[in-house]
Design an enzyme around this catalytic site. Structure first.
Site, PDB file in Angstrom:
ATOM      1  CE1 TYR A  85      38.134  54.579  -3.685  1.00 59.15           C
ATOM      2  CE2 TYR A  85      39.232  56.639  -3.498  1.00 59.15           C
ATOM      3  CZ  TYR A  85      38.044  56.009  -3.398  1.00 59.15           C
ATOM      4  OH  TYR A  85      37.046  56.532  -2.974  1.00 59.15           O
ATOM      5  CB  SER A 118      36.285  59.083  -5.665  1.00 60.47           C
ATOM      6  OG  SER A 118      37.513  59.687  -4.921  1.00 60.47           O
TER       7      SER A 118
END
Length: 262
Positions: A151, A138
């Site tokens: 995250y 990501s």
């Protein structure tokens, strides 16, 4: 050489399911791996992919996956797509269990599956001339943002693991590719992040002009592993035009700014 074969984790929805569809359309045989057998069965019926129910956080499940792949034709590519986010709270206030889940799925799951399948990918490289490990990370693994603590930590770690793996495999015909998406509108990513709160999940994409969709990322993955064997796309960052960074997102229609007057 027989048909090329790929293993795709997190294949029951979103980017994983789209990648299965894309690879099958490109002529690959695919082992689609996920926890939810009902969704895998539907995907298998649709695409002809081979479903295998497994949880990447389970040593036993991943060992069974490796045994199955070895016994049924091996593998020429692995797409480590399983992952996800939970919560958007601060480092101080976020839930430690959410962090543990994110690290387990995004990092340890990636390591577990890669370690189990690398011996098979080496055999695949002998057949095909090259094998591929594609890690879907990501932009959160490259740029930190407020509320992203857990995250960010997980995806930064996945990025680091990918870079180390590439160094360790140098000299072998194995490409290590990192695909780092920005905003991708899927059925489940934001829904999982916000604990099933559909209204909050949908609001993430409100008034964003053309966020990416799962098929956009799947196309990048298929293209990367279809390159000539000497071409390695180390890192592919993919964002919608409306997104300059995790924290910089245009809202409303994109428009050209008026230039200086003549």
């Amino acid at each position: 050489m027989e048909q090329m074969r790929a293993v795709v984790t997190g294949a029951s929805s979103g980017i994983g399911a789209a990648t299965v569809r894309g690879l099958v359309a490109a002529g690959w045989a695919v082992v689609a791996v996920a926890r939810r057998g009902d969704r895998l069965a539907a995907l298998a019926e649709e695409t002809g992919a081979e479903p295998f129910v497994a949880d990447v956080t389970s040593d036993a499940d991943v060992a069974a996956l490796a045994e199955h792949v070895a016994a049924t034709g091996g593998a020429h590519a692995l797409v480590n797509n399983a992952g996800g986010a939970k919560g958007l709270a601060s480092v101080e206030e976020s839930d430690l269990d959410d962090w543990a889940w994110m690290l387990e799925v995004n990092v340890l799951g990636l390591k577990r599956v890669t370690s189990a399948l690398l011996p098979l990918l080496r055999r695949g490289a002998l057949e095909r001339g090259v094998a591929d490990v594609v890690n879907v990370t990501s932009i959160a693994g490259h740029v930190a943002y407020v509320g992203g603590g857990g995250y960010n930590a997980a995806k930064f770690a996945a990025h680091a693991v990918t870079e180390v793996l590439r160094l360790e495999l140098n000299g072998e015909p194995i490409r290590v590719v990192e695909v780092a998406p920005g905003m991708v509108r899927t059925d489940e990513f934001a829904l999982v992040r916000f604990g099933g709160d559909r209204a909050r999940a949908d609001a993430v994409y409100d008034d964003v002009p053309e966020p990416l969709v799962a098929e956009d990322i799947a196309g990048v993955i298929v293209d990367a592993i279809s390159k000539p064997r000497h071409v390695d796309l180390d890192l592919i960052v993919v964002k919608p035009v409306a997104q300059a960074a995790p924290y910089r997102l245009a809202k409303g229609p994109l428009a050209v700014k008026a230039g200086p007057s003549a």
